[in-house]
Design an enzyme around this catalytic site. Structure first.
Site, mmCIF file in Angstrom:
data_model
loop_
_atom_site.group_PDB
_atom_site.id
_atom_site.type_symbol
_atom_site.label_atom_id
_atom_site.label_comp_id
_atom_site.label_asym_id
_atom_site.label_seq_id
_atom_site.Cartn_x
_atom_site.Cartn_y
_atom_site.Cartn_z
ATOM 1 C CB CYS A 73 48.419 63.845 77.802
ATOM 2 S SG CYS A 73 48.843 63.523 76.075
ATOM 3 C CB ALA A 76 52.735 63.697 75.481
ATOM 4 N NE ARG A 107 61.328 63.762 73.991
ATOM 5 C CZ ARG A 107 61.801 62.520 73.804
ATOM 6 N NH1 ARG A 107 61.579 61.883 72.685
ATOM 7 N NH2 ARG A 107 62.503 61.947 74.752
ATOM 8 C CG HIS A 205 57.738 58.178 80.514
ATOM 9 N ND1 HIS A 205 57.998 59.040 81.553
ATOM 10 C CD2 HIS A 205 57.786 58.913 79.387
ATOM 11 C CE1 HIS A 205 58.206 60.255 81.060
ATOM 12 N NE2 HIS A 205 58.069 60.195 79.753
#
Ligand code: CFM
Length: 574
Positions: A73, A76, A107, A205
Site C-alpha cells: 500500500c 508501505a 524490511r 514513494h
C-alpha cells in the site's frame, strides 16, 4: 585473464535469443483461463519482448479485484520503504497498532549509527488509535505522542505518517506537525500517505520524495572543509537491504568517491539535509526515487545518472560511468585499479560457478527495480532471465523514460501532489556547462536517462506487469526454471511446484548481494540453490499422500453407492 573477465559484459539480448522457445501459446493459455473482461485487461500487461522494438505495456493501474497481487500500500511505500530507514528521525505512525506492526523491522534496511548517535530503527512509535479516537478525532492523541517522543528521545526531527482511518476521519497531520514544530523547536513534518492512495506502494514513494524534498533537503550547509573532495555523490534509491549499501560504499571509497547521503539506507537526518551539496546523484532504484533526482536537478543543478551495483560486471560499468561523468584522469585510473584488484578475487570463483550454472533459466518477479537489476547477476554466471516483471512499476521502468510524456495521468495518479520546482536563487549551481554535457554525450554518457527493463531483456522473453499467481503457475509449467526470484507472498506457492524460490525483497536473510563481494555471495547462493538435489531426491508428502483427494467429486453419490450396495452401512443415516 583478469582483463578478459573485466571487459566481458555477459551475453547480450541477441546472443540469448536462440535458446528461448516461442511463448505465444503460453500467453494464449494464460489468458484463456480468465473471464473475457479480465483477459482483456490482463492482455495489456503481458508482453513478448523485443529489445529492438519496445512495445507499450500497461502498468501502474489498479489490480483487477479478486486477483492475488504482490503489491503493497501507499503507507508501505512512504513509511516502510523511503522514510523508514532514516535512523535518527522519530517516525510516528498515526493509526491503529496493526499498521505500525506491519512496518516494524519487516524490511531488512540495516543501519548502524556512529557511536553516541541515536538509531531508532528498532523502535515502533504509534498513536495506537482506538474506536473513540475514530469517532472524536485523533489529533490530540497525535500531539501528545509528539510531546512524549520529544521528552524521551530529544530527536532532531519527527515524521508523522497517516494511515487509512486517519484519512477517512480527516485528521490534519500537517497542521499538527506545524504546531509541534513551533512548540518543540525541532523539525516536525507529516505525510498524507494513507494506504488507499494510488494503486500500490509506488504512490507512497512519490509522497515521501515530496516530503523529504520540501522539509529536509537543503536545510543544512556543511562546513567548507567537508566539501573539498570534488567527487562527492549521493546514492539515490539504495536502502541497504542485507548490507548492500555498505558494500557499495566500500567500493566507492576505494575509488576516492565520497558518499554525501544515501536515500535512504544507513542514513542520518543531517546527511539528507546537506545532500544538495553533492556533485552527482547516482540512482540505483529509479522507481522509488526518480522524483527526488529530477527535483534536485531543477533546484540545485545536480545532474543524475542511472547506475546498477547489482552484478560484478554491472558494478564495474557503473563505476566507470561515474568516473566518466567527473571526467578526471586520476579518478578514471583509480577506478580501473579497483576493478582490476576486486576482479582478481572474483574471476576464479565466478568461472567455476558459471560451469555449473550456465544455460539455466531464471524468472524474476519483484517490486519496481530488482527484476531488472538482478538480471545482471544472473548474466555474470551465464544464466538467462527468460521472464521478468515488476509489481508496481510504471511504463518508464519497462519502456524507458522517453515514454514519460505519453503516459496518461489517471485519477489515481492525479491524487498525488506534483511539486512545482524552480532553481533556487542562492543554491542553484549547475555542475556541468552545456559544452561539457555535449562532450559527455558524444562519449556516450547521457545524463538524466533510464532505458528501462525491456531494452535489456532477450528477444522472446516474457514481461508481465503486476503478475498474478495463476500467471506465475503457468510460467513455471512452461519454462521449468532453475530458480524463481520473488517475495514472501508467492514463495511457497512456487516451492510447492518443486521450483526453488529466492526472495529478492529480503534476500531470505542473506546478502549483501551488491558490489563485488555481494556478487560473489550471490553466485554461491544461486549455485547452491540451482544445483541442489533435494527436490529430485524426495517426493513431497502432498504428492504421495494428498489430504484432499482430487477424485472427491468423481465419487458416486450416496444413492448410487446404496444402489451398488458398495457401502457397508448403507442404511445408517448420516
Ligand atoms: Fe526500489 Fe527497493 Fe525495489 Fe522498492 Fe520494495 Fe525493496 Fe522491492 Mo521489496 S525501493 S522498487 S518498494 S529496489 S521493499 S528495497 S525489494 S518491493 S524491487
Amino acid at each position: 585473464m583478469a582483463t578478459e573477465s573485466i571487459n566481458k559484459t555477459g551475453p547480450g539480448p541477441a546472443e540469448q535469443k536462440m535458446d528461448l522457445p516461442d511463448p505465444t501459446s503460453l500467453v494464449q493459455d494464460i489468458l484463456s483461463n480468465y473471464p473475457t473482461k479480465v483477459a482483456r485487461k490482463r492482455a495489456k500487461h503481458i508482453r513478448i519482448n523485443d529489445p529492438n522494438m519496445i512495445v507499450e505495456i500497461e502498468a501502474n493501474v489498479r489490480t483487477v479485484p479478486g486477483i492475488i497481487t504482490q503489491r503493497g500500500c501507499c503507507y508501505a511505500g512512504c513509511k516502510g520503504v523511503v522514510i523508514g530507514p532514516i535512523m535518527d528521525v522519530v517516525q510516528i505512525v498515526h493509526g491503529p497498532i496493526g499498521c505500525s506492526f506491519y512496518a516494524w523491522m519487516t524490511r531488512r534496511n540495516l543501519g548502524k549509527a556512529a557511536p553516541g548517535d541515536p538509531n531508532y530503527l528498532s523502535y515502533c512509535f504509534s498513536t495506537n488509535l482506538q474506536d473513540e479516537d475514530i469517532v472524536f478525532g485523533g489529533e490530540k492523541k497525535l500531539k501528545q505522542a509528539c510531546r512524549e517522543a520529544f521528552e524521551i528521545f530529544h530527536p532532531k526531527a519527527v515524521a508523522i505518517f497517516s494511515t487509512c482511518p486517519v484519512g477517512l476521519i480527516g485528521d490534519d497531520v500537517h497542521s499538527v506537525a506545524r504546531e509541534m514544530k513551533t512548540e518543540l523547536g525541532i523539525n516536525v513534518f507529516g505525510f498524507s500517505c494513507e494506504g488507499y492512495k494510488g494503486v500500490s506502494q509506488s504512490a507512497g514513494h512519490h509522497i515521501a520524495n515530496n516530503g523529504l524534498f520540501k522539509n529536509v533537503v537543503g536545510t543544512l550547509e556543511p562546513p567548507v572543509e567537508q566539501t573539498v573532495n570534488p567527487f562527492r555523490i549521493n546514492l539515490l534509491g539504495e536502502y541497504n537491504i542485507g548490507g548492500d549499501g555498505w558494500e557499495i560504499e566500500r567500493v566507492l571509497n576505494l575509488c576516492g568517491i565520497e558518499l554525501v547521503s544515501t536515500f535512504s539506507g544507513d542514513v542520518n537526518y543531517n546527511d539528507i539535509a546537506q545532500s544538495h551539496t553533492a556533485n552527482l546523484n547516482a540512482i540505483m532504484c529509479y522507481r522509488s526515487i526518480n522524483y527526488m533526482a529530477e527535483m534536485m536537478e531543477k533546484k540545485y543543478g545536480i545532474p543524475w545518472i542511472k547506475v546498477n551495483f547489482i552484478g560484478a560486471d554491472a558494478t564495474a560499468k557503473s563505476l566507470r560511468k561515474i568516473a566518466q561523468y567527473f571526467d578526471d584522469q586520476t579518478l578514471i585510473n583509480r577506478v580501473e585499479e579497483v576493478i582490476e584488484r576486486e576482479f582478481g578475487e572474483i574471476t576464479t570463483i565466478r568461472k567455476e560457478i558459471t560451469e555449473r550454472c550456465k544455460g539455466k533459466l531464471a524468472l524474476m518477479y519483484v517490486g519496481g527495480s530488482r527484476a531488472h537489476h538482478y538480471q545482471e547477476l544472473f548474466k555474470d554466471i551465464g544464466m538467462t532471465s527468460v521472464s521478468a516483471g515488476h509489481e508496481f512499476a510504471h511504463r518508464d521502468d519497462y519502456e524507458g523514460d522517453n515514454v514519460i510524456p505519453t503516459i496518461k495521468v489517471d485519477a489515481d495518479s492525479r491524487n498525488i501532489e506534483e511539486l512545482t520546482v524552480e532553481a533556487d536563487p542562492l543554491l542553484y549551481r549547475p555542475r556541468k556547462t552545456a559544452g561539457q554535457i555535449a562532450a559527455l554525450e558524444e562519449k556516450g554518457l547521457k545524463l538524466q536517462e533510464y532505458k528501462g527493463l525491456m531494452a535489456d531483456m532477450p528477444e522472446r522473453s516474457i514481461v508481465i506487469d503486476d503478475i498474478s499467481h495463476h500467471e506465475m503457475h503457468r510460467l513455471i509449467e512452461f519454462y521449468k526454471p532453475a530458480v524463481f526470484c520473488s517475495g514472501i507472498k508467492d514463495k511457497y506457492v512456487i516451492e510447492k511446484m518443486g521450483v526453488p524460490c529466492k526472495q529478492l525483497h529480503n534476500y531470505d536473510y542473506g546478502g549483501p548481494y551488491a558490489g563485488f563481494k555481494g556478487a560473489v555471495n550471490f553466485y554461491k547462493e544461486i549455485d547452491r540453490i540451482v544445483n541442489s538435489n533435494v527436490r529430485r531426491l524426495i517426493t513431497p508428502p502432498w504428492e504421495s499422500d494428498p489430504q484432499i483427494r482430487a477424485e472427491f467429486f468423481n465419487q458416486p453419490s450416496r444413492n448410487e453407492r446404496i444402489a451398488q450396495n458398495a457401502e457397508p452401512n448403507a442404511n445408517k443415516s448420516i
